[in-house]
Design a protein around this motif. Structure first.
Motif, PDB file in Angstrom:
ATOM      1  N   UNK A   1      11.242   5.331  -7.266  1.00  0.00           N
ATOM      2  CA  UNK A   1       9.802   5.170  -7.064  1.00  0.00           C
ATOM      3  C   UNK A   1       9.486   3.714  -6.724  1.00  0.00           C
TER       4      UNK A   1
ATOM      5  N   UNK B   1       0.798  -1.231   0.000  1.00  0.00           N
ATOM      6  CA  UNK B   1       0.000   0.000   0.000  1.00  0.00           C
ATOM      7  C   UNK B   1       0.832   1.283   0.000  1.00  0.00           C
ATOM      8  N   UNK B   2       1.868   1.284  -0.810  1.00  0.00           N
ATOM      9  CA  UNK B   2       2.646   2.508  -0.973  1.00  0.00           C
ATOM     10  C   UNK B   2       1.971   3.390  -2.021  1.00  0.00           C
ATOM     11  N   UNK B   3       2.270   4.689  -1.978  1.00  0.00           N
ATOM     12  CA  UNK B   3       1.752   5.584  -3.012  1.00  0.00           C
ATOM     13  C   UNK B   3       2.734   5.581  -4.177  1.00  0.00           C
ATOM     14  N   UNK B   4       2.281   5.098  -5.329  1.00  0.00           N
ATOM     15  CA  UNK B   4       3.218   5.001  -6.455  1.00  0.00           C
ATOM     16  C   UNK B   4       3.602   6.369  -6.987  1.00  0.00           C
ATOM     17  N   UNK B   5       2.776   7.382  -6.683  1.00  0.00           N
ATOM     18  CA  UNK B   5       3.085   8.716  -7.208  1.00  0.00           C
ATOM     19  C   UNK B   5       4.184   9.408  -6.410  1.00  0.00           C
ATOM     20  N   UNK B   6       4.579   8.813  -5.297  1.00  0.00           N
ATOM     21  CA  UNK B   6       5.605   9.434  -4.454  1.00  0.00           C
ATOM     22  C   UNK B   6       6.886   8.613  -4.488  1.00  0.00           C
TER      23      UNK B   6
ATOM     24  N   UNK C   1       8.036   3.565   6.586  1.00  0.00           N
ATOM     25  CA  UNK C   1       6.913   4.487   6.676  1.00  0.00           C
ATOM     26  C   UNK C   1       6.141   4.287   7.984  1.00  0.00           C
TER      27      UNK C   1
ATOM     28  N   UNK D   1       5.398  10.778   4.399  1.00  0.00           N
ATOM     29  CA  UNK D   1       3.954  11.058   4.453  1.00  0.00           C
ATOM     30  C   UNK D   1       3.394  11.121   5.883  1.00  0.00           C
ATOM     31  N   UNK D   2       3.674  10.113   6.735  1.00  0.00           N
ATOM     32  CA  UNK D   2       3.119  10.203   8.095  1.00  0.00           C
ATOM     33  C   UNK D   2       3.643  11.427   8.843  1.00  0.00           C
TER      34      UNK D   2
ATOM     35  N   UNK E   1       7.630   1.588  -7.999  1.00  0.00           N
ATOM     36  CA  UNK E   1       7.587   0.651  -9.130  1.00  0.00           C
ATOM     37  C   UNK E   1       8.972   0.140  -9.518  1.00  0.00           C
TER      38      UNK E   1
END
Lengths: 230, 344
Positions: free
Chosen positions: B137, B92-97, B153, B105-106, B139
């Motif tokens: 990234x 559940x990572x944000x691929x856009x970051x 994270x 993020x937290x 990906x």
């Protein structure tokens, strides 16, 4: 004037170039202003649809119902009819029913619902686990919208905006035919009604170039923001 | 300290009810690595999601570090959530970051200033062994590396509790072990309590100190890992335990079949040693006592757990049937658990 045969397309001396450029500019102006409004309103409506779907509570359901009914209605009305239908409202909003500015309300009202549905489905494509992970970190709903929903769907939002812009360009041509100015207006009045095929051809080519540029820029932005397929 | 007290969770479905969690009572001490094992649908995920407010109990209370999580809402709940880290099966990572932006993020949500965010994230990325990958990234990473980012994270806000929801289930065995090692290291070095849910006994045995076994929404058995391992009471626990150490691979089964065919009079026995027994020469003692018996060692393995080592040995006894029975008795006297896999 010779209006027969293929050669009639290539009588470029008949083209009034200053008129052509000002019509081109009007088309670009209508498209861009309408698109900016469509993007803002479409994303806002898409967010409302996304956030209120499958939620319990009277107000959520009411909001969802109202927005989706409006979106479905305005998405379904053929554009040429919508312009006519909106004439009185247009007069109230912008004070005139002719010229490029007069086209803006009907352009926005027809394209924003279309884009809103795309935005909603883009948000639905985001992995629910990711939203939940961020929620579990103590994020507020607004933080989820700004830090997850919008960034994670940016390439899809841009791709949708590109498609919407291209349909807006064709709408502006239709609006032009009934007095909104721009290349559609020029092709109709100076081209068709004055039997000047060259003007119609030039207007067509300019619109095509505009569409290709929009598509190219859109694709470039999608590619630049999509970090999934590195 | 974490306390589940009479916790039940009922989901309202169309026309029916699903009791996902049924009257669970659990206490988890600070600094523990507590495993919850069960098959999918056992309710373990629903149970741990109550720890960070992703689910609320229908009845009962969930106390985390002195706060009844179910009673909190809005800001208070979000403040508590910031003190609990969670890692997921699908990362559940944000691929856009980028990696570092994911880890930050937290910290952004906790309104930590930019300079401290960057410093903290860099430290954590180093801790999980991804130094140098900050600007890549997700990906571009393998599954195991993604989970390392997930762990970094989860640790960003210095949580007191880390929840691992099937965090190794999507990884290959080698990577699973690496991630489990990392969790152990985090528990040791940072003193964070870890609640680990899984359906793999291997993961429990490798890192957990205590374990609860869940079935149909209930905790059917709980205790220290070695206790549960050596003396499983419930059928489901026995299944989990045996899943892990019986010769279950195809190769071994084929080898066993061959042996049974070749020596129809022999019997194949599984011996389970625990504690100090795993280090004493039990087999040679029995061999000396029964000189007429041949002992053929087929397969052996040692499983270090957090509460002692467990050894498993599969042997074949060849010789007089009476002697075989006596040898079996000898093993029992030496406090080795025996299980007859096939008798001649």
């Amino acid at each position: 004037m010779d209006n027969q045969g293929l050669s009639s397309y290539f009588q470029f001396k008949n083209v009034n170039w200053p008129n052509m450029w000002s019509a081109t500019w009007e088309t670009i102006w209508m498209t861009l202003v309408a698109m900016i409004l469509v993007a803002v309103i479409g994303i806002a409506l898409g967010l409302i649809l996304f956030e209120t779907r499958n939620k319990n509570g009277f107000w959520y359901r009411l909001l969802n119902l109202v927005v989706s009914v409006l979106v479905n209605i305005f998405r379904s009305i053929p554009y040429i009819i919508l312009i006519v239908l909106l004439l009185p409202i247009t007069k109230n909003i912008v004070g005139t029913i002719i010229g490029p500015t007069a086209a803006i309300p009907s352009l926005v009202i027809s394209a924003a619902p279309f884009y809103a549905r795309m935005v909603e489905s883009n948000f639905h494509e985001i992995d629910n686990g990711v939203i939940e992970a961020v929620k579990s970190m103590g994020a507020t709903n607004w933080e989820i919208i700004w830090k997850v929903l919008i960034p994670e769907s940016t390439p899809a939002l841009i791709a949708g905006a590109t498609v919407t812009t291209i349909s807006l360009i064709s709408y502006t041509a239709m609006a032009g035919a009934i007095g909104a100015g721009g290349l559609g207006n020029l092709a109709y009045l100076d081209g068709f009604q004055s039997n000047n095929n060259s003007i119609t051809l030039v207007a067509t080519v300019i619109i095509l170039i505009f569409v290709f540029i929009v598509q190219y820029i859109g694709d470039a932005f999608v590619k630049g923001t999509d970090k999934r397929g590195l | 300290m974490i306390k589940f007290k009479d916790v039940s969770k009922v989901f309202q479905l169309k026309g029916s009810q699903l009791k996902a969690v049924n009257d669970v009572n659990l206490t988890i001490d600070d600094g523990d690595i507590f495993g919850i094992i069960g098959y999918s649908g056992a309710g373990k995920s629903t149970l741990v999601r109550m720890l960070n407010g992703l689910e609320t109990p229908t009845t009962g209370s969930v106390e985390v570090h002195g706060h009844d999580i179910a009673k909190l809402s809005g800001r208070e709940l979000r403040d508590q959530q910031k003190q609990i880290g969670m890692i997921f099966q699908h990362f559940n990572l944000l691929w856009s970051r980028s990696i570092i932006d994911n880890v930050m993020l937290p910290l952004e949500l906790a309104h930590v200033d930019k300079a401290s965010r960057v410093a903290k994230a860099k430290k954590l990325i180093e801790l999980v062994g991804l130094k140098g990958r900050e600007n890549d990234y997700p990906s571009e990473l393998s599954g195991g590396q993604k989970q390392r980012v997930g762990i970094a994270r989860a640790l960003a806000n210095d949580p007191k509790l880390l929840i691992s929801d099937e965090a190794t289930s999507a990884l290959d065995p080698q990577t699973t072990d690496e991630i489990l090692e990392l969790l152990l290291k985090i528990n040791r070095e940072l003193g964070i309590t870890i609640v680990l849910i899984t359906h793999e006994m291997h993961a429990i045995r490798k890192v957990a100190k205590n374990v609860a076994v869940m079935q149909d929404g209930q905790v059917v058995e709980q205790g220290s890992v070695s206790e549960i391992f050596n003396h499983p009471q419930q059928a489901i626990t026995k299944r989990f335990v045996s899943e892990n150490d019986t010769p279950d691979s195809n190769d071994t089964m084929m080898a066993l079949d061959e042996l049974v065919e070749r020596y129809p009079n022999g019997s194949i026995i599984k011996l389970t040693f625990s504690g100090e027994r795993s280090q004493s020469p039990v087999v040679s003692q029995v061999a000396k006592q029964r000189p007429n018996l041949e002992i053929n060692i087929i397969e052996g393995s040692l499983h270090p757990t957090q509460t002692g080592t467990i050894g498993v040995l599969v042997i074949q006894l060849l010789g007089d049937a009476d002697e075989q029975k006596k040898a079996l008795q000898d093993f029992k006297t030496l406090k080795v658990e025996t299980e007859v896999i096939s008798r001649g």
